[in-house]
Design an enzyme around this catalytic site. Structure first.
Site, PDB file in Angstrom:
ATOM      1  N   ARG A  51       0.802  -1.226   0.000  1.00  0.00           N
ATOM      2  CA  ARG A  51       0.000   0.000   0.000  1.00  0.00           C
ATOM      3  C   ARG A  51       0.833   1.273   0.000  1.00  0.00           C
ATOM      4  O   ARG A  51       0.547   2.206  -0.764  1.00  0.00           O
ATOM      5  CB  ARG A  51      -0.921   0.053   1.230  1.00  0.00           C
ATOM      6  CG  ARG A  51      -2.208  -0.700   1.069  1.00  0.00           C
ATOM      7  CD  ARG A  51      -2.598  -1.294   2.390  1.00  0.00           C
ATOM      8  NE  ARG A  51      -1.615  -2.296   2.718  1.00  0.00           N
ATOM      9  CZ  ARG A  51      -1.704  -3.571   2.302  1.00  0.00           C
ATOM     10  NH1 ARG A  51      -2.736  -3.966   1.629  1.00  0.00           N
ATOM     11  NH2 ARG A  51      -0.763  -4.450   2.591  1.00  0.00           N
ATOM     12  N   THR A  52       1.827   1.348   0.865  1.00  0.00           N
ATOM     13  CA  THR A  52       2.544   2.620   1.009  1.00  0.00           C
ATOM     14  C   THR A  52       3.273   2.954  -0.292  1.00  0.00           C
ATOM     15  O   THR A  52       3.133   4.055  -0.834  1.00  0.00           O
ATOM     16  CB  THR A  52       3.534   2.547   2.192  1.00  0.00           C
ATOM     17  OG1 THR A  52       2.815   2.085   3.333  1.00  0.00           O
ATOM     18  CG2 THR A  52       4.145   3.889   2.485  1.00  0.00           C
ATOM     19  N   LYS A  80      26.351  -4.203  -2.166  1.00  0.00           N
ATOM     20  CA  LYS A  80      27.823  -4.229  -2.257  1.00  0.00           C
ATOM     21  C   LYS A  80      28.470  -3.597  -1.033  1.00  0.00           C
ATOM     22  O   LYS A  80      29.685  -3.426  -0.988  1.00  0.00           O
ATOM     23  CB  LYS A  80      28.272  -3.451  -3.501  1.00  0.00           C
ATOM     24  CG  LYS A  80      27.723  -3.971  -4.804  1.00  0.00           C
ATOM     25  CD  LYS A  80      28.173  -3.042  -5.948  1.00  0.00           C
ATOM     26  CE  LYS A  80      27.238  -3.130  -7.126  1.00  0.00           C
ATOM     27  NZ  LYS A  80      27.364  -1.949  -8.003  1.00  0.00           N
ATOM     28  N   ARG A 101      11.364   3.700   3.257  1.00  0.00           N
ATOM     29  CA  ARG A 101      11.007   2.740   4.324  1.00  0.00           C
ATOM     30  C   ARG A 101      12.260   1.953   4.670  1.00  0.00           C
ATOM     31  O   ARG A 101      12.975   1.484   3.767  1.00  0.00           O
ATOM     32  CB  ARG A 101       9.896   1.791   3.874  1.00  0.00           C
ATOM     33  CG  ARG A 101       9.685   0.656   4.876  1.00  0.00           C
ATOM     34  CD  ARG A 101       8.462  -0.163   4.571  1.00  0.00           C
ATOM     35  NE  ARG A 101       7.248   0.594   4.843  1.00  0.00           N
ATOM     36  CZ  ARG A 101       6.023   0.073   4.790  1.00  0.00           C
ATOM     37  NH1 ARG A 101       5.859  -1.195   4.459  1.00  0.00           N
ATOM     38  NH2 ARG A 101       4.961   0.807   5.056  1.00  0.00           N
ATOM     39  N   HIS A 129       5.199   5.916  11.423  1.00  0.00           N
ATOM     40  CA  HIS A 129       4.687   5.774  10.052  1.00  0.00           C
ATOM     41  C   HIS A 129       3.766   6.977   9.814  1.00  0.00           C
ATOM     42  O   HIS A 129       2.551   6.859   9.769  1.00  0.00           O
ATOM     43  CB  HIS A 129       3.926   4.449   9.944  1.00  0.00           C
ATOM     44  CG  HIS A 129       3.671   3.969   8.541  1.00  0.00           C
ATOM     45  ND1 HIS A 129       3.822   4.770   7.432  1.00  0.00           N
ATOM     46  CD2 HIS A 129       3.247   2.768   8.081  1.00  0.00           C
ATOM     47  CE1 HIS A 129       3.513   4.069   6.347  1.00  0.00           C
ATOM     48  NE2 HIS A 129       3.166   2.855   6.707  1.00  0.00           N
TER      49      HIS A 129
END
Ligand code: CP
Length: 302
Positions: A51-52, A80, A101, A129
């Site tokens: 969703r986000t 890396k 995120r 959030h």
């Protein structure tokens, strides 16, 4: 708000929340506009999301902007050994705003300190959030007609649940009464309860969901998050602690609406989905308009 990062919901004021909700309502009426033409927005997801990420990308596309980024750090030079700092400095050179995120609490704040462009926190570990919180406020205002003086039940994983932490902080500006329903292992952390004590906001802790449902205007269900447990046995003990069933909604207030940030595992029975009090899928749709408003405000376009 212009050029400001959104890392914690406390970075914005009550007036900022209300301005974003007003702009989100305008986008809901007219979601396709060309105000992001020429803008590039990066979405960096070091943790899974449906969703986000997709509602941000939908919001940007509807406003005529371009999206760059990754959905898995393993496909970037992080694999890396590149540091978060170097990744952010580099991506800031290619974009006007970064949505990130990350599993580590505090990572979004750190990114905002090294980035040349605003950072929008799309979830940092169990911490915050804030964009979910703003779409939750939008959903609450839309269904209740007000944000003031509501009875809000927060259910499930209140310890690791970043969405309930942000929501508690934002709703504290609107004189709510909170009911916290969780297993003892997943109770609301004391720092959040102390902040309510300081503001004189009422809250009650329960283990019985049905009792709290009777008074609620909003029931905010959450998933017990397997990924936050270091001991799988601890997760097994609490994973089915609360399951909302249709029969439990009998006798609840007419204006009650059930929210959930999603994804759901089994904490809401699918038979609840057709109950008019279920609002979680509309809530996810509201994420597009709210995220359009957040981007437009931060880039100074509204
Ligand atoms: N609500 C929420 O953050 O959902 P996703 O994990 O699917 O983005």
């Amino acid at each position: 708000m212009k050029n400001k990062s959104l890392v914690s919901i406390n970075d914005f004021s009550k007036e900022d929340y209300l301005a974003i909700l007003e702009t989100a309502a305008e986008f809901e009426k007219d979601p396709v506009q060309n105000i992001l033409k020429g803008y590039v927005i990066a979405t960096l997801f070091f943790e899974p999301s449906t969703r986000t990420r997709l509602s941000f990308e939908s919001a940007i596309n509807k406003l005529g902007g371009r999206v760059i980024g990754f959905t898995d750090a393993a496909s970037s030079s992080v694999k890396k050994g590149e540091s978060l700092k170097d990744t952010i400095i580099t991506v800031a050179n290619y974009s006007d705003l970064i949505v990130m995120r990350h599993p580590i609490e505090g990572s979004a704040r750190y990114a905002s300190e090294v980035s040349g462009v605003p950072i929008v926190n799309a979830g940092d570990g169990a911490n915050q959030h804030p964009t979910q919180c703003l779409l939750d406020l939008y959903s609450i205002k839309k269904t209740q007609g007000t944000l003031e003086n509501l009875n809000i039940a927060l259910v499930g994983d209140l310890k690791y649940g970043r969405t309930v932490h942000s929501l508690l902080m934002a709703m504290s500006s609107f004189n709510p009464t909170f009911n916290f329903i969780s297993p003892p292992e997943l109770q609301m952390p004391s720092a959040y309860k102390s902040s309510l004590d300081d503001k004189g906001i009422k809250y009650y802790e329960h283990t019985n969901l049905e009792e709290a449902l009777q008074y609620a205007d909003i029931v905010y269900m959450t998933r017990v998050q397997k990924e936050r447990f270091s001991d799988p046995m601890e997760y097994e003990k609490v994973k089915n602690a609360y399951i909302l069933k249709n029969s439990m909604l009998e006798g609840t207030k007419d204006n009650l609406r059930i929210l959930h940030p999603l994804p759901r595992v089994n904490e809401i029975d699918t038979d609840v989905d057709s109950n008019p009090k279920a609002y979680y899928f509309q809530q996810a749709l509201n994420g597009v308009y709210t995220r359009q408003a957040i981007i437009a405000k931060i880039l100074g376009l509204k």
